[in-house]
Design an enzyme around this catalytic site. Structure first.
Site, short mmCIF file in Angstrom:
data_model
loop_
_atom_site.label_atom_id
_atom_site.label_comp_id
_atom_site.label_asym_id
_atom_site.label_seq_id
_atom_site.Cartn_x
_atom_site.Cartn_y
_atom_site.Cartn_z
N HIS A 189 -1.75 6.68 -1.45
CA HIS A 189 -1.15 8.00 -0.82
C HIS A 189 -2.12 9.10 -0.75
O HIS A 189 -2.29 9.82 0.34
CB HIS A 189 0.23 8.33 -1.63
CG HIS A 189 0.90 9.67 -1.07
ND1 HIS A 189 1.49 9.54 0.41
CD2 HIS A 189 1.04 10.86 -1.34
CE1 HIS A 189 1.89 10.73 0.43
NE2 HIS A 189 1.51 11.64 -0.57
N GLU A 436 0.11 -7.54 10.52
CA GLU A 436 -0.62 -7.50 9.12
C GLU A 436 -0.21 -8.79 7.96
O GLU A 436 -0.88 -8.55 6.96
CB GLU A 436 -0.32 -6.25 8.37
CG GLU A 436 1.14 -5.44 8.64
CD GLU A 436 1.64 -4.06 8.23
OE1 GLU A 436 0.65 -3.71 8.07
OE2 GLU A 436 2.77 -3.77 8.37
C1 PEP Z 1 -1.96 -1.07 7.48
O1 PEP Z 1 -1.41 -1.79 6.90
O2 PEP Z 1 -3.38 -1.22 7.88
C2 PEP Z 1 -1.37 -0.07 7.86
C3 PEP Z 1 -1.70 0.95 8.85
O3 PEP Z 1 -0.15 0.50 7.38
P1 PEP Z 1 0.06 1.10 6.07
O4 PEP Z 1 -1.48 1.57 5.60
O5 PEP Z 1 0.74 2.15 6.19
O6 PEP Z 1 0.62 -0.13 5.35
MG MG Z 2 0.75 -1.84 6.38
#
Ligand code: PEP
Ligand code: MG
Length: 587
Positions: A189, A436
């Site tokens: 975060h 992902e």
């Molecule tokens: C990622 O996984 O690359 C993405 C953009 O989502 P997050 O970082 O919010 O998991």
């Molecule tokens: Mg992600």
């Protein structure tokens, strides 16, 4: 000098502002006799406020999520009313002259020790509940006692164990120039917030809260991950100079905001912004983003005092549309679980492997009513965006199978029908999947049947491909987007989408890293979504590279067999192509 992980580039010199979570750094102050009564009164005030919070939460969660999920807050209220709990805190304040914060810290330490002996999972989970209650009381106590950030001289460098959404809210518009955290990594975060605000940041600096105190001078070097506490005057002035150069280059680059993003041979690119809320949407316009490629809506939930209802969500989405008039905006549905959790969504369910478990879309599927509220709000906002000449697209995170996408499409259709029946204006938006999960990457050609567009979440894709937790500094050498295995998968996915003529964007952190951008460009990618602070730099990088050069570079990079070779090669090439970016230490 302390070493951590560089998570947001740039250099900053400022005054440390330490956020001591009571679990990290107990308050050691002893009260004077005359302070005891006031301390007890403040504790009671914090307890009353906590009771109000819990009741409001219970009511709202019951209405919006369900009776079962709301029950947890009744449990929390029971803990709060528990006589021995309060008696202990009061006794320590009265007899041992401890502050209420310190007493809460001791109480938590006692419970932790007590519970650590049990093997009973249910009982262990109760410890989390106690912790939640203690954190709430503690937050109200610090509300009463909070030192004024504006009383500190100069720009601030926030130092914390981990930067929580509640801290960001509490800091408000304080003049924060840098962030240092003990925990965390590239994709935690604090890193995401720092990058979205263009603030240098270093994470994973073990023990830094023990070495720094509020008011110390501190240097954050977000290029190579160094932190220097109370530097000598020579070091300080050298870093001041670097800071000025960094700010100057950033300002200079930001002047290209109105220029189109094109490669050296005139091929247009789409540079989009990753945002967490309305303020980031405003910033994205200032930085010259062509639209929003990823609106991470979880912060809307995480920073909300209880649960945002349909109207509240609609209001936020409309404000994002207003901030980016006429643009394309991709709203991602709630992506919670893994490291980020909300107490009313499954805290009672403990997992030994949360990132591989019940997170993201999997969790949304199990709370269909709650999920439907968000879908409806997005569909209604899409009608608003259309009126303003723009478009909203809906993006679903962590998709693993084709069945999931089909099911989501049917949920969107049902929400449309509900809204039509209720006479509420709405638009059915294009439906996209976040790519992902390796299984989805391997079957991407099949998945494309059901998707209007694809967004590659490279942060998660890399962690799952490399079996290396994105938030664990011990395996960060493996969690690398430039690993040969990752390059092969990315190249295949981009090719598949281009052949099927389905729009594809990369929205993970690599989309804002110059060396990766050149590589992705060479693989055929034309749309990149990143923290908007990176857009001017990436626009500049693109202007220095032709497609033919990028293709050649990608081709060569994919022949290497190790991460180090790929990285070294790309960095050398980039320094040659865009030497003006040296101060950012783009490598
Ligand atoms: C990622 O996984 O690359 C993405 C953009 O989502 P997050 O970082 O919010 O998991
Ligand atoms: Mg992600």
């Amino acid at each position: 000098m302390r070493k951590g992980i560089a998570v947001s580039p740039g250099v900053a010199v400022g005054t440390a502002y330490c956020i001591y979570e009571i679990f990290v750094n107990p308050d050691t102050k002893r009260l004077e006799d005359r302070e005891v009564t006031a301390e007890l009164a403040q504790y009671e005030y914090a307890r009353d406020k906590t009771t109000d919070d819990l009741r409001a939460l219970q009511k709202k969660v019951e209405a919006q999520v369900g009776h079962e999920q709301a029950a947890i807050f009744a449990v929390h209220e029971t803990i709060l009313r528990d006589a021995p709990f309060t008696k202990k805190v009061r006794d320590w304040v009265v007899h041992e002259r401890m502050t209420a914060q310190a007493a809460l810290h001791r109480l938590m330490a006692e419970y932790t020790q007590l519970f650590s002996r049990t093997k009973d999972e249910y009982l262990r989970d109760r410890l989390n509940d106690i912790r939640d209650v203690v954190v709430r009381i503690s937050a109200h106590l610090s509300d009463v006692l909070k030192p004024e950030t504006h009383a500190l001289p100069g720009p601030l460098i926030v130092v914390a164990d981990e930067l929580l959404p509640s801290h960001v809210v509490a800091l408000g518009d304080a003049d924060v120039h840098g962030i240092v955290t003990q925990a965390g990594s590239q994709t935690s975060h604090a890193a995401i917030i720092a990058r979205s605000r263009g603030i240098p940041a270093v994470s994973g600096v073990a023990g830094v809260l023990r070495q720094v105190k509020t008011g110390d001078t501190i240097i954050v070097d977000g290029r190579d991950g160094h932190v220097i506490v109370n530097p000598d005057s020579e070091t300080k002035s050298a870093y001041h100079k670097l800071e000025r150069e960094f700010v100057h280059l950033k300002d200079q680059l930001a002047e290209n905001r109105d220029q189109p993003a094109v490669t050296a041979d005139g091929v247009s690119l789409q540079l989009l912004a990753n945002i967490n809320g309305v303020a980031d949407a405003d910033a994205s316009e200032r930085m010259g983003a062509a639209g929003v490629g990823l609106f991470r809506t979880e912060y809307l939930y995480l920073t909300h005092p209880d649960v945002p209802d349909e109207e509240e969500q609609l209001d936020v989405y409309r404000r994002v549309v207003d901030a980016c008039p006429g643009r394309d905006i991709v709203i991602r549905t709630l992506d919670i679980g893994g490291d980020k959790t909300m107490v009313y969504l499954g805290r009672n369910y403990r997992e030994s492997n949360p990132f591989m478990g019940w997170r993201s879309i999997r969790l949304s599927f199990e709370h269909p009513e709650f999920f439907n509220t968000q879908i409806r709000a997005i569909l209604r906002a899409a009608a608003y965006a259309k009126k303003q000449g723009g478009q909203i697209r809906i993006l679903f995170p962590m998709i693993t199978t084709l069945e999931e996408v089909r099911r989501l499409r049917s949920m969107v259709r049902k929400a449309c029908k509900q809204l039509s029946d209720a006479g509420k204006s709405h638009v059915r938006p294009p439906v996209g999947m976040m790519l992902e999960v390796p299984a989805a990457a391997l079957t991407v050609r099949d998945m494309l049947e059901a998707c209007d567009f694809v967004s590659v979440g490279s942060n998660d894709l890399v962690q799952y491909l490399m079996a290396a937790d994105r938030d664990n500094p011990k395996v960060s050498h493996l969690c690398q987007p430039l690993a040969p295995a990752v390059l092969r998968v990315l190249s295949e996915v981009i090719r598949a989408c281009n052949e099927a003529k389905k729009p594809i964007t990369v929205c993970g952190e690599m989309a804002g890293q110059p060396r990766s951008v050149v590589l992705l460009l060479g693989m055929g990618l034309r749309s990149f979504s990143m923290s908007s602070a990176f857009i001017p730099t990436i626009k500049d990088v693109a202007a220095h590279v032709s497609i033919a050069q990028a293709e050649q570079l990608a081709h060569r990079a994919m022949e290497f067999k190790t991460i180090a070779q790929v990285k070294r090669y790309l960095d050398t090439q980039l320094r040659r192509l865009a030497p003006n970016l040296a101060v950012l230490d783009i490598a």
